[in-house]
Design an enzyme around this catalytic site. Structure first.
Site, mmCIF file in Angstrom:
data_model
loop_
_atom_site.group_PDB
_atom_site.id
_atom_site.type_symbol
_atom_site.label_atom_id
_atom_site.label_comp_id
_atom_site.label_asym_id
_atom_site.label_seq_id
_atom_site.Cartn_x
_atom_site.Cartn_y
_atom_site.Cartn_z
ATOM 1 N N ASN A 12 -16.612 -30.014 -2.633
ATOM 2 C CA ASN A 12 -17.001 -31.494 -2.506
ATOM 3 C C ASN A 12 -17.042 -31.758 -0.997
ATOM 4 O OD1 ASN A 12 -17.542 -34.060 -2.747
ATOM 5 N ND2 ASN A 12 -15.856 -34.431 -4.151
ATOM 6 N N LYS A 14 -17.825 -34.681 -0.089
ATOM 7 C CA LYS A 14 -17.758 -36.161 0.113
ATOM 8 C C LYS A 14 -18.610 -36.770 1.361
ATOM 9 C CE LYS A 14 -13.197 -35.482 -2.029
ATOM 10 N NZ LYS A 14 -11.814 -35.805 -2.218
ATOM 11 N N HIS A 95 -16.352 -38.578 -10.696
ATOM 12 C CA HIS A 95 -15.508 -38.286 -9.658
ATOM 13 C C HIS A 95 -14.302 -39.412 -9.471
ATOM 14 C CE1 HIS A 95 -13.273 -37.270 -6.046
ATOM 15 N NE2 HIS A 95 -13.578 -36.061 -6.109
ATOM 16 N N GLU A 97 -12.784 -40.768 -7.109
ATOM 17 C CA GLU A 97 -13.187 -41.817 -6.150
ATOM 18 C C GLU A 97 -14.193 -42.976 -6.342
ATOM 19 O OE1 GLU A 97 -13.569 -39.004 -2.873
ATOM 20 O OE2 GLU A 97 -11.245 -38.458 -3.173
ATOM 21 N N GLU A 167 -8.940 -33.305 -12.366
ATOM 22 C CA GLU A 167 -8.436 -33.569 -11.118
ATOM 23 C C GLU A 167 -7.422 -34.757 -11.210
ATOM 24 O OE1 GLU A 167 -11.182 -32.463 -7.624
ATOM 25 O OE2 GLU A 167 -12.188 -34.150 -8.633
ATOM 26 N N GLY A 173 -6.536 -35.057 -2.105
ATOM 27 C CA GLY A 173 -6.467 -35.341 -0.740
ATOM 28 C C GLY A 173 -4.936 -35.830 -0.173
ATOM 29 N N SER A 213 -6.048 -31.113 -3.897
ATOM 30 C CA SER A 213 -5.230 -30.324 -2.755
ATOM 31 C C SER A 213 -5.361 -28.615 -3.240
ATOM 32 C CB SER A 213 -4.087 -30.845 -2.664
ATOM 33 O OG SER A 213 -4.203 -32.151 -2.308
HETATM 34 P P1 PGA Z 1 -9.027 -32.459 -2.289
HETATM 35 O O1 PGA Z 1 -10.461 -33.069 -3.074
HETATM 36 O O2 PGA Z 1 -9.224 -31.089 -2.407
HETATM 37 O O3 PGA Z 1 -9.316 -32.952 -0.706
HETATM 38 O O4 PGA Z 1 -8.077 -32.876 -2.717
HETATM 39 C C1 PGA Z 1 -10.674 -32.709 -4.359
HETATM 40 C C2 PGA Z 1 -11.822 -33.446 -5.054
HETATM 41 O O5 PGA Z 1 -11.606 -34.747 -4.955
HETATM 42 O O6 PGA Z 1 -12.689 -33.016 -5.608
#
Ligand code: PGA
Length: 256
Positions: A12, A14, A95, A97, A167, A173, A213
């Protein structure tokens, strides 16, 4: 990971990078071969160039979101058909976010899942609890509710076309990851919920990815868990080396 399910590793991207960076990252993935299926989710404006670069490659391309509408006056939205036309085969839905920054709720996610599947796009549905919800002991209930509500419009489950990504919001993140035991526990519970809602065989076939992460250093420990069938990778997918190292963690497990 269970060897009857082909591992799936998603990257992803982003809202990172410009067009040149997207092309260069796609180029460095173009020759990748893996036991795992690989799919990248670039920013919308780079989908065209990335699908061009990856057209003859084994790496699939997906969108980070999709409109619940078929077409029409929906400023700023992108339909499933447009995404397919552009060479995408997958879309993320729900997601965290988007749920948290844009207030997307389960009923909007359900409309997106239904529309995307109906139009022929595969869906990676994301679910996960916040730290407060976990600390209050509600993680399983929250995640199960998100799952069932977001799949409300799906009367059957095609495991080749729908994958889940668990997740935990507090792990995205942040450098924090769920322990393999906690992640396995949640994945097993999600599979049980799918089995109750649909049937045992679709639930057994459905890939449930872990995200939050994931890095080359922790991928193997997560991917050896029986109900963890891959990873949705954010930060570490912005480098081809680390993304492919995570894919090879799936590989060494599958072939062991
Ligand atoms: P990250 O993001 O690996 O940077 O924690 C994962 C995601 O949001 O899909």
């Amino acid at each position: 990971m269970d060897t009857q399910r082909r591992p799936l590793i998603g990257g992803n991207w982003k809202m990172h990078g410009d067009g040149d960076e997207a092309i260069s990252l796609a180029n460095s993935l173009a020759d990748a071969r893996s036991v795992a299926e690989l799919v990248v989710f670039p920013p919308f404006v780079h989908l065209g160039v990335v699908t061009d670069v990856l057209a003859d490659s084994e790496v699939m391309v997906g969108a980070q979101d999709v409109s619940p509408h078929e077409s029409g006056a929906h400023t700023g939205q992108t339909s499933a058909r447009m995404l397919l036309d552009c060479g995408c085969t997958w879309t993320l839905v729900g997601h965290s976010e988007r749920r948290h920054e844009l207030g997307e709720n389960d009923s909007l996610c359900a409309a997106k899942v239904t529309r995307a599947l109906q139009e022929g796009l595969n869906v990676m549905l994301c679910v996960g609890e916040t730290l407060e919800e976990r600390e209050a002991g509600n993680a399983h209930q929250v995640v199960q509710d998100q799952l069932l509500e977001s799949l409300k419009g799906c009367s059957s489950l095609d495991p080749g076309r729908l994958a889940l990504a668990y997740e935990p919001v507090w792990a995205i993140g942040t450098g924090l990851t769920a322990t393999p035991e906690d992640a396995q526990d949640m994945h097993q519970a999600l599979r049980k919920t799918l089995s109750g809602r649909y049937d045992a065989s679709s639930a057994t076939g459905c890939r449930i990815l872990y995200g939050g992460s994931v890095k080359p250093a922790n991928a193997a420990a997560l991917l050896t868990c029986p109900d963890i069938d891959g990873a949705l990778v954010g930060g570490a997918s912005l480098s081809a080396d680390s993304f492919l190292a995570i894919a090879s963690a799936a590989e060494s497990w599958t072939s062991s």
